[in-house]
Design a protein around this motif. Structure first.
Motif, PDB file in Angstrom:
ATOM      1  N   MET A   1       0.811  -1.049  -0.026  1.00 28.33           N
ATOM      2  CA  MET A   1      -0.033   0.138   0.013  1.00 28.33           C
ATOM      3  C   MET A   1       0.950   1.225   0.067  1.00 28.33           C
ATOM      4  O   MET A   1       1.952   1.268   0.791  1.00 28.33           O
ATOM      5  N   ILE A   2       0.262   2.172  -0.855  1.00 27.48           N
ATOM      6  CA  ILE A   2       1.219   3.480  -0.908  1.00 27.48           C
ATOM      7  C   ILE A   2       0.552   4.300  -0.053  1.00 27.48           C
ATOM      8  O   ILE A   2      -0.817   4.517  -0.222  1.00 27.48           O
ATOM      9  N   ILE A   3       1.157   5.060   0.982  1.00 26.76           N
ATOM     10  CA  ILE A   3       0.461   6.041   1.686  1.00 26.76           C
ATOM     11  C   ILE A   3       1.268   7.469   1.279  1.00 26.76           C
ATOM     12  O   ILE A   3       2.373   7.796   1.087  1.00 26.76           O
ATOM     13  N   TYR A   4       0.233   8.373   0.799  1.00 25.70           N
ATOM     14  CA  TYR A   4       0.413   9.686   0.459  1.00 25.70           C
ATOM     15  C   TYR A   4       0.546  10.713   1.525  1.00 25.70           C
ATOM     16  O   TYR A   4      -0.616  10.698   2.317  1.00 25.70           O
ATOM     17  N   TRP A   5       1.418  11.702   1.558  1.00 22.31           N
ATOM     18  CA  TRP A   5       1.363  12.768   2.502  1.00 22.31           C
ATOM     19  C   TRP A   5       0.387  13.756   1.912  1.00 22.31           C
ATOM     20  O   TRP A   5       0.237  14.125   0.742  1.00 22.31           O
ATOM     21  N   ASP A   6      -0.370  14.354   2.740  1.00 18.85           N
ATOM     22  CA  ASP A   6      -1.247  15.531   2.274  1.00 18.85           C
ATOM     23  C   ASP A   6      -0.480  16.700   2.386  1.00 18.85           C
ATOM     24  O   ASP A   6      -0.002  17.161   3.487  1.00 18.85           O
ATOM     25  N   LYS A   7      -0.126  17.403   1.175  1.00 16.99           N
ATOM     26  CA  LYS A   7       0.616  18.593   0.972  1.00 16.99           C
ATOM     27  C   LYS A   7       0.138  19.549   1.612  1.00 16.99           C
ATOM     28  O   LYS A   7       0.912  20.543   2.239  1.00 16.99           O
ATOM     29  N   LYS A  12      -0.456  12.614   7.238  1.00 16.59           N
ATOM     30  CA  LYS A  12      -0.750  11.266   6.419  1.00 16.59           C
ATOM     31  C   LYS A  12      -2.306  11.438   6.263  1.00 16.59           C
ATOM     32  O   LYS A  12      -2.924  10.260   5.874  1.00 16.59           O
ATOM     33  N   ASN A  13      -3.117  12.203   6.930  1.00 15.84           N
ATOM     34  CA  ASN A  13      -4.583  12.180   6.328  1.00 15.84           C
ATOM     35  C   ASN A  13      -5.082  13.796   6.578  1.00 15.84           C
ATOM     36  O   ASN A  13      -4.634  14.532   6.820  1.00 15.84           O
ATOM     37  N   ARG A  14      -6.290  13.939   5.954  1.00 13.08           N
ATOM     38  CA  ARG A  14      -7.002  15.261   5.913  1.00 13.08           C
ATOM     39  C   ARG A  14      -8.129  15.230   6.866  1.00 13.08           C
ATOM     40  O   ARG A  14      -8.824  16.336   7.061  1.00 13.08           O
ATOM     41  N   ILE A  52      -4.677   9.928  14.656  1.00 12.08           N
ATOM     42  CA  ILE A  52      -5.389  10.572  13.556  1.00 12.08           C
ATOM     43  C   ILE A  52      -5.467  12.051  13.423  1.00 12.08           C
ATOM     44  O   ILE A  52      -5.167  12.868  12.682  1.00 12.08           O
ATOM     45  N   GLU A  53      -5.640  12.635  14.799  1.00 12.08           N
ATOM     46  CA  GLU A  53      -5.665  13.969  15.040  1.00 12.08           C
ATOM     47  C   GLU A  53      -4.415  14.778  14.961  1.00 12.08           C
ATOM     48  O   GLU A  53      -4.390  15.747  14.419  1.00 12.08           O
ATOM     49  N   GLN A  54      -3.270  13.911  15.110  1.00 13.83           N
ATOM     50  CA  GLN A  54      -2.053  14.400  14.937  1.00 13.83           C
ATOM     51  C   GLN A  54      -1.517  14.336  13.485  1.00 13.83           C
ATOM     52  O   GLN A  54      -0.535  15.208  13.164  1.00 13.83           O
ATOM     53  N   GLY A  55      -2.235  13.739  12.670  1.00 11.46           N
ATOM     54  CA  GLY A  55      -2.073  13.560  11.358  1.00 11.46           C
ATOM     55  C   GLY A  55      -0.849  12.393  11.071  1.00 11.46           C
ATOM     56  O   GLY A  55      -0.199  12.514  10.023  1.00 11.46           O
ATOM     57  N   THR A  56      -0.642  11.616  11.975  1.00 14.96           N
ATOM     58  CA  THR A  56       0.647  10.555  11.828  1.00 14.96           C
ATOM     59  C   THR A  56       0.059   9.479  11.606  1.00 14.96           C
ATOM     60  O   THR A  56       0.691   8.272  11.276  1.00 14.96           O
TER      61      THR A  56
END
Length: 85
Positions: A1-7, A12-14, A52-56
């Motif tokens: 699985m490829i995990i993309y960073w939200d620029k 790691k999540n929006r 999730i809240e930290q975006g990690t």
């Protein structure tokens, strides 16, 4: 699985920011939210909510749907695509 960073948010999540806002609006701790999601049949714990809240932590689509259903908001709102709940 490829995990993309939200620029935009450099995470790691929006959904982290909106999840935290919704949780605080409901006056829930991360642990209480995880417990309620578990009672609804989803596999979450307080560490999951924190990450999730930290975006990690990457959030798969089925978890986005589960969180949106729990808070009775659209996935678009949770993802930051729409400003309307």
């Amino acid at each position: 699985m490829i995990i993309y960073w939200d620029k935009e948010t450099n995470t790691k999540n929006r959904i982290g920011k909106r999840l935290k806002e919704l949780r605080l609006e409901q006056q829930l701790t991360q642990k209480a939210l995880a417990e309620k999601l578990q009672l609804a049949g989803y596999e979450f714990n307080d560490l999951t909510i924190l990450r999730i809240e930290q975006g990690t932590r990457f959030v798969p689509d089925y978890e986005v749907v589960a969180i949106a259903k729990f808070f009775n908001v659209s996935c678009e709102y949770l993802l930051g695509i729409s400003g309307q709940k």
